[in-house]
Design a protein around this motif. Structure first.
Motif, PDB file in Angstrom:
ATOM      1  N   GLY A 147       0.813  -1.216   0.000  1.00  0.00           N
ATOM      2  CA  GLY A 147       0.000   0.000   0.000  1.00  0.00           C
ATOM      3  C   GLY A 147       0.843   1.260   0.000  1.00  0.00           C
ATOM      4  O   GLY A 147       0.473   2.264   0.610  1.00  0.00           O
ATOM      5  N   ALA A 148       1.972   1.226  -0.720  1.00  0.00           N
ATOM      6  CA  ALA A 148       2.918   2.337  -0.666  1.00  0.00           C
ATOM      7  C   ALA A 148       2.421   3.585  -1.376  1.00  0.00           C
ATOM      8  O   ALA A 148       3.039   4.643  -1.253  1.00  0.00           O
ATOM      9  N   THR A 149       1.317   3.498  -2.134  1.00  0.00           N
ATOM     10  CA  THR A 149       0.759   4.698  -2.754  1.00  0.00           C
ATOM     11  C   THR A 149      -0.217   5.412  -1.819  1.00  0.00           C
ATOM     12  O   THR A 149      -0.671   6.516  -2.130  1.00  0.00           O
ATOM     13  N   GLY A 150      -0.554   4.787  -0.695  1.00  0.00           N
ATOM     14  CA  GLY A 150      -1.426   5.420   0.285  1.00  0.00           C
ATOM     15  C   GLY A 150      -0.649   6.358   1.179  1.00  0.00           C
ATOM     16  O   GLY A 150       0.587   6.440   1.126  1.00  0.00           O
ATOM     17  N   ALA A 151      -1.368   7.068   2.037  1.00  0.00           N
ATOM     18  CA  ALA A 151      -0.737   8.088   2.871  1.00  0.00           C
ATOM     19  C   ALA A 151       0.266   7.482   3.859  1.00  0.00           C
ATOM     20  O   ALA A 151       1.422   7.899   3.923  1.00  0.00           O
ATOM     21  N   VAL A 152      -0.161   6.463   4.620  1.00  0.00           N
ATOM     22  CA  VAL A 152       0.750   5.853   5.599  1.00  0.00           C
ATOM     23  C   VAL A 152       1.872   5.121   4.891  1.00  0.00           C
ATOM     24  O   VAL A 152       3.045   5.210   5.275  1.00  0.00           O
ATOM     25  N   GLY A 153       1.534   4.382   3.829  1.00  0.00           N
ATOM     26  CA  GLY A 153       2.550   3.629   3.104  1.00  0.00           C
ATOM     27  C   GLY A 153       3.617   4.521   2.501  1.00  0.00           C
ATOM     28  O   GLY A 153       4.820   4.219   2.580  1.00  0.00           O
ATOM     29  N   ALA A 154       3.210   5.635   1.904  1.00  0.00           N
ATOM     30  CA  ALA A 154       4.177   6.542   1.286  1.00  0.00           C
ATOM     31  C   ALA A 154       5.120   7.139   2.322  1.00  0.00           C
ATOM     32  O   ALA A 154       6.336   7.251   2.090  1.00  0.00           O
ATOM     33  N   MET A 155       4.575   7.529   3.485  1.00  0.00           N
ATOM     34  CA  MET A 155       5.430   8.072   4.541  1.00  0.00           C
ATOM     35  C   MET A 155       6.364   6.997   5.094  1.00  0.00           C
ATOM     36  O   MET A 155       7.524   7.276   5.427  1.00  0.00           O
ATOM     37  N   THR A 156       5.867   5.756   5.188  1.00  0.00           N
ATOM     38  CA  THR A 156       6.697   4.668   5.698  1.00  0.00           C
ATOM     39  C   THR A 156       7.892   4.430   4.786  1.00  0.00           C
ATOM     40  O   THR A 156       9.025   4.233   5.258  1.00  0.00           O
ATOM     41  N   VAL A 157       7.662   4.443   3.482  1.00  0.00           N
ATOM     42  CA  VAL A 157       8.756   4.264   2.524  1.00  0.00           C
ATOM     43  C   VAL A 157       9.804   5.355   2.714  1.00  0.00           C
ATOM     44  O   VAL A 157      11.014   5.074   2.795  1.00  0.00           O
ATOM     45  N   GLN A 158       9.371   6.603   2.796  1.00  0.00           N
ATOM     46  CA  GLN A 158      10.323   7.713   2.919  1.00  0.00           C
ATOM     47  C   GLN A 158      11.115   7.633   4.219  1.00  0.00           C
ATOM     48  O   GLN A 158      12.343   7.807   4.230  1.00  0.00           O
ATOM     49  N   LEU A 159      10.425   7.366   5.326  1.00  0.00           N
ATOM     50  CA  LEU A 159      11.106   7.332   6.622  1.00  0.00           C
ATOM     51  C   LEU A 159      12.027   6.124   6.746  1.00  0.00           C
ATOM     52  O   LEU A 159      13.085   6.205   7.375  1.00  0.00           O
ATOM     53  N   ALA A 160      11.624   4.985   6.155  1.00  0.00           N
ATOM     54  CA  ALA A 160      12.479   3.797   6.204  1.00  0.00           C
ATOM     55  C   ALA A 160      13.764   4.030   5.410  1.00  0.00           C
ATOM     56  O   ALA A 160      14.867   3.654   5.853  1.00  0.00           O
TER      57      ALA A 160
END
Length: 244
Positions: A147-160
């Motif tokens: 779900g990396a195109t969603g709000a939480v998923g996108a932020m998780t990718v960036q922070l990771a």
């Protein structure tokens, strides 16, 4: 004031004219400028959430606006609102004037758009808590985010990635590489989670964030025990203080 109210679980929302809230101790009245509509609102609305306000109720768990009356904030201050039961155990943010507990407010800088102020808290803090409080992410670990195109998923990718992790966002790519992942962050649930779990290395972790694709997960218990993958749920109600 005008407000959207839910007369019963699963019922159609109604736009109603209600009396304006009056100042009282420990509460702040805010004129709404922007409010979010999220999956949690739909879940509470359906009656499937563990918590719910008395019916009828005003939905909405997040918003941003300007202070009208308060003992803790000056009139005209720009604020964002989240938590402290808004939209889950008491009336929420889908109204012109929000009567909120003081502890639900945070100051919003003048340079931040109201819509962003209303929407940033859940995805940003959820992603941070997932990685650093729940999963205890270490630099160099391999992370799969669904779900990396969603709000939480996108932020998780960036922070990771900022934390030095190697991040992929597609289970198919992970399977092709034939390299297991140390951490799965699943924001989707259902069959997506079921398909992604085998990509986690034995002894790895899977943090469960959302369930937009379904809230059921079938498990082969014998295989699960042998793989020894930790299933870690994210509960931001318990971790709101850490998020703030």
């Amino acid at each position: 004031m005008k407000a959207v109210r839910i007369p019963g679980f699963g019922a159609a929302p109604m736009l109603e004219q209600l009396a304006d809230p009056q100042p009282r101790a420990g509460r702040t009245i805010v004129r709404m400028a922007a409010a979010t509509v999220g999956h949690i609102d739909r879940t509470v609305w359906s009656g499937a959430f563990l918590r719910h306000p008395p019916l009828p109720y005003i939905p909405g768990v997040e918003a941003a606006g300007t202070v009208v009356a308060s003992e803790s904030y000056r009139a005209g201050q720009r604020v964002w609102l989240r938590g402290s039961g808004l939209g889950t155990t008491e009336n929420g943010t889908w109204c012109e004037l929000i009567d909120a507990p003081d502890e639900a407010l945070g100051l919003l800088p003048d340079t931040i758009d109201m819509a962003l102020g209303a929407a940033f808290f859940s995805p940003c803090t959820s992603a941070w808590i997932v990685l650093h409080e729940v999963a205890k992410l270490q630099r160099g670990e391999r992370v799969l985010v669904t779900g990396a195109t969603g709000a939480v998923g996108a932020m998780t990718v960036q922070l990771a990635r900022e934390a030095g992790a190697i991040v992929l966002t597609r289970a198919e790519e992970a399977a092709q590489q034939q390299q297991p992942f140390d951490l799965l962050v699943d924001t989707v649930g259902g069959p997506v989670l079921e398909a992604a779990l085998p990509c986690v290395a034995p002894g790895g972790r899977a943090v469960l964030v959302g369930y937009t694709a379904g809230n059921m997960l079938p498990l082969n218990i014998a295989h699960f025990l042998q793989r020894d993958v930790a299933l870690l749920p994210l509960n931001m109600f318990r971790r709101e203080a850490a998020g703030r």
